[in-house]
Design a protein around this motif. Structure first.
Motif, short mmCIF file in Angstrom:
data_model
loop_
_atom_site.label_atom_id
_atom_site.label_comp_id
_atom_site.label_asym_id
_atom_site.label_seq_id
_atom_site.Cartn_x
_atom_site.Cartn_y
_atom_site.Cartn_z
N LYS A 31 -12.63 -5.44 -6.99
CA LYS A 31 -11.62 -4.88 -5.90
C LYS A 31 -10.63 -5.74 -5.78
O LYS A 31 -10.77 -6.99 -5.50
N VAL A 32 -9.59 -5.20 -5.78
CA VAL A 32 -8.07 -5.97 -5.41
C VAL A 32 -7.55 -5.39 -4.40
O VAL A 32 -7.57 -4.31 -3.60
N VAL A 33 -6.24 -6.23 -3.81
CA VAL A 33 -5.68 -5.97 -2.66
C VAL A 33 -3.87 -6.01 -3.33
O VAL A 33 -4.00 -6.85 -4.19
N VAL A 34 -3.09 -5.29 -2.85
CA VAL A 34 -1.81 -5.23 -3.36
C VAL A 34 -1.00 -6.27 -2.62
O VAL A 34 -1.05 -6.11 -1.37
N GLY A 61 -0.74 -4.21 0.92
CA GLY A 61 -1.84 -4.40 1.97
C GLY A 61 -3.04 -3.67 1.86
O GLY A 61 -3.97 -3.61 2.09
N ARG A 62 -2.71 -2.52 0.84
CA ARG A 62 -3.88 -1.56 0.39
C ARG A 62 -4.63 -2.10 -0.51
O ARG A 62 -4.29 -3.18 -1.33
N THR A 63 -5.88 -1.67 -0.57
CA THR A 63 -6.87 -2.07 -1.41
C THR A 63 -7.60 -1.05 -2.15
O THR A 63 -7.38 0.07 -1.76
N GLY A 64 -8.03 -1.26 -3.76
CA GLY A 64 -8.73 -0.27 -4.29
C GLY A 64 -9.45 -0.84 -5.44
O GLY A 64 -9.37 -2.38 -5.66
N ILE A 80 -3.74 3.55 -5.69
CA ILE A 80 -2.67 2.67 -5.52
C ILE A 80 -1.56 3.19 -6.60
O ILE A 80 -1.61 3.70 -7.55
N ASN A 81 -0.44 3.01 -6.21
CA ASN A 81 0.93 3.46 -6.91
C ASN A 81 0.92 4.72 -7.51
O ASN A 81 1.04 4.99 -8.53
N GLN A 82 0.44 5.91 -6.74
CA GLN A 82 0.44 7.13 -7.12
C GLN A 82 1.78 7.93 -7.36
O GLN A 82 2.63 7.61 -6.57
N VAL A 83 1.75 8.41 -8.31
CA VAL A 83 2.94 9.13 -8.95
C VAL A 83 2.78 10.62 -8.73
O VAL A 83 1.70 11.11 -9.20
N ARG A 84 3.78 11.58 -8.51
CA ARG A 84 3.67 13.08 -8.82
C ARG A 84 4.22 13.33 -10.17
O ARG A 84 5.47 13.04 -10.57
N ARG A 85 3.39 13.95 -11.05
CA ARG A 85 4.17 14.44 -12.44
C ARG A 85 4.14 15.98 -12.55
O ARG A 85 3.02 16.74 -12.13
#
Length: 102
Positions: A9-12, A19-22, A39-44
């Motif tokens: 489990k990490v925090v950005v 501040g978000r965790t995942g 985290i760091n979601q991109v649309r493709r």
């Protein structure tokens, strides 16, 4: 031995998701990057194939390890150190001094 591993489990610490965790899904040590769920979601744009439908999909992109920190049991960011305990090298949380599982 890596400070951040798959399943942690990490925090950005920096970037658009600060501040978000995942949970870490994959670590790429050669690139010093990790893929974290949500985290760091991109649309493709994806072309349609026999197995997959076409359209715009959202997926998690890799984020640099320097922008991530492990969370302790309180959910706060902590640095990671290494110690030898019972003849084994283990990861230790710097804030609490507890051994990190795994």
């Amino acid at each position: 031995m890596n400070k951040i591993r798959k399943g942690d489990k990490v925090v950005v610490l920096a970037g658009k998701d600060k501040g978000r965790t995942g949970e870490v899904l994959q670590v790429m040590p050669k690139d010093d990057k990790a893929v974290v769920r949500g985290i760091n979601q991109v649309r493709r744009h994806q072309r349609q194939s026999q197995s997959q439908e076409g359209g715009i999909i959202t997926k998690d992109a890799p984020i640099h390890l320097s922008n991530l920190a492990l969370t302790d049991k309180n959910g706060k960011a902590t640095r990671v150190g290494f110690e030898v305990r019972d003849g084994k090298k283990v990861r230790v949380a710097k804030t609490t001094g507890e051994v990190i599982n795994g």
